[in-house]
Design a protein around this motif. Structure first.
Motif, PDB file in Angstrom:
ATOM      1  N   ARG A 162       0.836  -1.207   0.000  1.00 49.85           N
ATOM      2  CA  ARG A 162       0.000   0.000   0.000  1.00 49.85           C
ATOM      3  C   ARG A 162       0.871   1.257   0.000  1.00 49.85           C
ATOM      4  N   THR A 163       1.915   1.268   0.818  1.00 45.59           N
ATOM      5  CA  THR A 163       2.794   2.432   0.891  1.00 45.59           C
ATOM      6  C   THR A 163       3.485   2.667  -0.447  1.00 45.59           C
ATOM      7  N   MET A 164       3.965   1.606  -1.087  1.00 46.91           N
ATOM      8  CA  MET A 164       4.606   1.758  -2.401  1.00 46.91           C
ATOM      9  C   MET A 164       3.635   2.386  -3.396  1.00 46.91           C
ATOM     10  N   LEU A 165       2.409   1.869  -3.453  1.00 47.74           N
ATOM     11  CA  LEU A 165       1.440   2.392  -4.422  1.00 47.74           C
ATOM     12  C   LEU A 165       1.025   3.824  -4.100  1.00 47.74           C
ATOM     13  N   VAL A 166       0.853   4.127  -2.830  1.00 50.96           N
ATOM     14  CA  VAL A 166       0.471   5.490  -2.450  1.00 50.96           C
ATOM     15  C   VAL A 166       1.570   6.473  -2.825  1.00 50.96           C
ATOM     16  N   LEU A 167       2.808   6.144  -2.501  1.00 53.51           N
ATOM     17  CA  LEU A 167       3.912   7.049  -2.834  1.00 53.51           C
ATOM     18  C   LEU A 167       4.077   7.182  -4.343  1.00 53.51           C
ATOM     19  N   ARG A 168       3.967   6.070  -5.039  1.00 49.51           N
ATOM     20  CA  ARG A 168       4.225   6.081  -6.481  1.00 49.51           C
ATOM     21  C   ARG A 168       3.097   6.758  -7.259  1.00 49.51           C
ATOM     22  N   TYR A 169       1.848   6.449  -6.934  1.00 55.02           N
ATOM     23  CA  TYR A 169       0.742   6.906  -7.772  1.00 55.02           C
ATOM     24  C   TYR A 169      -0.096   8.028  -7.172  1.00 55.02           C
ATOM     25  N   PHE A 170      -0.322   8.015  -5.874  1.00 54.08           N
ATOM     26  CA  PHE A 170      -1.124   9.076  -5.280  1.00 54.08           C
ATOM     27  C   PHE A 170      -0.274  10.295  -4.950  1.00 54.08           C
ATOM     28  N   GLU A 171       0.964  10.050  -4.498  1.00 52.62           N
ATOM     29  CA  GLU A 171       1.888  11.157  -4.229  1.00 52.62           C
ATOM     30  C   GLU A 171       2.659  11.533  -5.487  1.00 52.62           C
ATOM     31  N   ASP A 172       2.551  10.707  -6.525  1.00 57.08           N
ATOM     32  CA  ASP A 172       3.159  10.949  -7.837  1.00 57.08           C
ATOM     33  C   ASP A 172       4.679  11.126  -7.751  1.00 57.08           C
TER      34      ASP A 172
ATOM     35  N   LEU B 198      12.087   5.482   0.883  1.00 61.80           N
ATOM     36  CA  LEU B 198      11.961   4.211   1.592  1.00 61.80           C
ATOM     37  C   LEU B 198      13.304   3.552   1.894  1.00 61.80           C
ATOM     38  N   GLY B 199      14.384   4.102   1.353  1.00 61.62           N
ATOM     39  CA  GLY B 199      15.697   3.542   1.624  1.00 61.62           C
ATOM     40  C   GLY B 199      15.913   2.188   0.983  1.00 61.62           C
ATOM     41  N   CYS B 200      15.450   2.030  -0.249  1.00 62.61           N
ATOM     42  CA  CYS B 200      15.638   0.767  -0.962  1.00 62.61           C
ATOM     43  C   CYS B 200      16.089   1.080  -2.385  1.00 62.61           C
ATOM     44  N   SER B 201      16.303   0.063  -3.183  1.00 59.75           N
ATOM     45  CA  SER B 201      16.768   0.272  -4.552  1.00 59.75           C
ATOM     46  C   SER B 201      15.590   0.569  -5.478  1.00 59.75           C
ATOM     47  N   VAL B 202      15.908   1.140  -6.630  1.00 58.04           N
ATOM     48  CA  VAL B 202      14.882   1.417  -7.639  1.00 58.04           C
ATOM     49  C   VAL B 202      14.277   0.096  -8.120  1.00 58.04           C
ATOM     50  N   GLY B 203      15.102  -0.929  -8.237  1.00 59.59           N
ATOM     51  CA  GLY B 203      14.607  -2.251  -8.645  1.00 59.59           C
ATOM     52  C   GLY B 203      13.583  -2.802  -7.669  1.00 59.59           C
ATOM     53  N   THR B 204      13.817  -2.579  -6.380  1.00 58.37           N
ATOM     54  CA  THR B 204      12.847  -3.021  -5.369  1.00 58.37           C
ATOM     55  C   THR B 204      11.543  -2.271  -5.526  1.00 58.37           C
ATOM     56  N   VAL B 205      11.636  -0.977  -5.798  1.00 55.70           N
ATOM     57  CA  VAL B 205      10.422  -0.180  -6.016  1.00 55.70           C
ATOM     58  C   VAL B 205       9.664  -0.723  -7.220  1.00 55.70           C
ATOM     59  N   ARG B 206      10.380  -0.977  -8.317  1.00 54.84           N
ATOM     60  CA  ARG B 206       9.730  -1.484  -9.538  1.00 54.84           C
ATOM     61  C   ARG B 206       9.056  -2.822  -9.302  1.00 54.84           C
ATOM     62  N   SER B 207       9.789  -3.758  -8.698  1.00 49.81           N
ATOM     63  CA  SER B 207       9.225  -5.095  -8.515  1.00 49.81           C
ATOM     64  C   SER B 207       8.076  -5.090  -7.513  1.00 49.81           C
ATOM     65  N   THR B 208       8.234  -4.357  -6.425  1.00 53.13           N
ATOM     66  CA  THR B 208       7.161  -4.305  -5.425  1.00 53.13           C
ATOM     67  C   THR B 208       5.927  -3.611  -5.994  1.00 53.13           C
ATOM     68  N   THR B 209       6.136  -2.546  -6.762  1.00 50.02           N
ATOM     69  CA  THR B 209       5.008  -1.849  -7.374  1.00 50.02           C
ATOM     70  C   THR B 209       4.304  -2.763  -8.361  1.00 50.02           C
ATOM     71  N   HIS B 210       5.064  -3.476  -9.182  1.00 52.48           N
ATOM     72  CA  HIS B 210       4.478  -4.392 -10.158  1.00 52.48           C
ATOM     73  C   HIS B 210       3.653  -5.477  -9.462  1.00 52.48           C
ATOM     74  N   ARG B 211       4.238  -6.089  -8.434  1.00 54.13           N
ATOM     75  CA  ARG B 211       3.528  -7.140  -7.701  1.00 54.13           C
ATOM     76  C   ARG B 211       2.311  -6.590  -6.964  1.00 54.13           C
ATOM     77  N   SER B 212       2.452  -5.378  -6.440  1.00 57.82           N
ATOM     78  CA  SER B 212       1.336  -4.757  -5.704  1.00 57.82           C
ATOM     79  C   SER B 212       0.165  -4.475  -6.623  1.00 57.82           C
ATOM     80  N   LEU B 213       0.451  -3.970  -7.825  1.00 56.96           N
ATOM     81  CA  LEU B 213      -0.623  -3.722  -8.795  1.00 56.96           C
ATOM     82  C   LEU B 213      -1.287  -5.032  -9.218  1.00 56.96           C
ATOM     83  N   ALA B 214      -0.479  -6.070  -9.423  1.00 59.91           N
ATOM     84  CA  ALA B 214      -1.034  -7.373  -9.791  1.00 59.91           C
ATOM     85  C   ALA B 214      -1.926  -7.911  -8.672  1.00 59.91           C
ATOM     86  N   ARG B 215      -1.470  -7.756  -7.446  1.00 60.41           N
ATOM     87  CA  ARG B 215      -2.265  -8.221  -6.306  1.00 60.41           C
ATOM     88  C   ARG B 215      -3.538  -7.397  -6.160  1.00 60.41           C
TER      89      ARG B 215
END
Length: 183
Positions: free
Chosen positions: A117-127, A137-154
Motif C-alpha cells: 500500500r505504501t509503495m502504491l500510495v507514494l508512487r501513484y497518489f503522491e506521484d 523508503l531507503g531501498c533500490s529502484v529495482g525493489t520499487v519497480r518489482s514491489t510496485t508491479h507485484r502490488s498492482l497485480a495483487r
C-alpha cells in the motif's frame, strides 16, 4: 520555541492538516485512528525541529512515510482483513460513480499489505518517481519497480471490480486511478 515560531507551526498545522490526514489515511489503509496517530507523530517530530526545517510539508510527509515503514516492519506477520464483495450493479446514474470508485480503491488498498500500500500510495497518489520512492523508503529502484508491479497485480486480483472503471479510464483518462493500473 519563540512565539513567532509557535505561530508559524500552528498556521502550518491549520493549513495542511486535512491534506496530511488524507495521505495518512491512504498509508494506513483507511484506518482513521491510525491515520490521525501517524499525522500527530509526524507533527510532534517536526515541532521539535521546527526552527531548522526549510520545507515543513516535505519534512512532515517524509516522517510519515518512514513512520509507516516502521509500523509495517513491526507488524510482521500480517493477517489480511477480509471484506464482503461489492454489489454487482455499480453503474449508478446519479453522479456517484466517482465516489464509488474512490471507496472501491480505498477498500482495495486496505486489503494490501502495508508495504504494498505504501509503495502504491507514494508512487501513484503522491506521484513520486521510482527514484524518489527508493530514496524515501531507503531501498533500490529495482525493489520499487518489482514491489510496485507485484502490488498492482495483487490489487487487480483482490479487486477485480476495479477492472471495469479501469477500462473506462483508458477511454477517458482520470486522476482517480494509479498510472499503469489499467494495463
Amino acid at each position: 520555541m519563540d512565539p513567532q515560531d509557535h505561530e508559524r507551526f500552528e498556521d502550518f498545522v491549520d493549513a495542511r492538516w486535512s491534506a496530511l490526514l488524507r495521505l495518512a489515511n491512504l498509508l494506513t489503509g483507511g484506518d482513521r485512528h491510525e491515520a490521525e496517530d501517524l499525522v500527530q507523530i509526524a507533527l510532534m517530530k517536526a515541532l521539535g525541529r521546527w526552527r531548522h526545517i526549510d520545507d515543513p510539508e516535505g519534512y512532515v510527509r517524509k516522517v510519515m512515510y518512514r513512520q509507516q515503514i516502521s509500523r509495517w516492519r513491526l507488524r510482521r506477520p500480517h493477517r489480511e482483513a477480509t471484506f464482503a464483495a461489492l454489489p454487482e450493479d455499480q453503474g449508478v446514474a446519479d453522479g456517484t460513480a466517482a465516489a464509488d470508485l474512490r471507496i472501491t480503491v480505498g477498500q482495495a488498498l486496505a486489503r494490501l499489505t502495508a508495504r504494498q500500500r505504501t509503495m502504491l500510495v507514494l508512487r501513484y497518489f503522491e506521484d513520486l518517481s521510482e527514484t524518489e520512492v527508493a530514496g524515501v523508503l531507503g531501498c533500490s529502484v529495482g525493489t520499487v519497480r518489482s514491489t510496485t508491479h507485484r502490488s498492482l497485480a495483487r490489487l487487480r486480483s483482490l479487486a477485480p471490480e476495479l477492472a471495469a472503471p479501469a477500462q473506462a479510464a483508458v477511454a477517458a483518462p482520470s486522476h482517480t486511478l494509479p498510472k499503469g493500473a489499467h494495463t
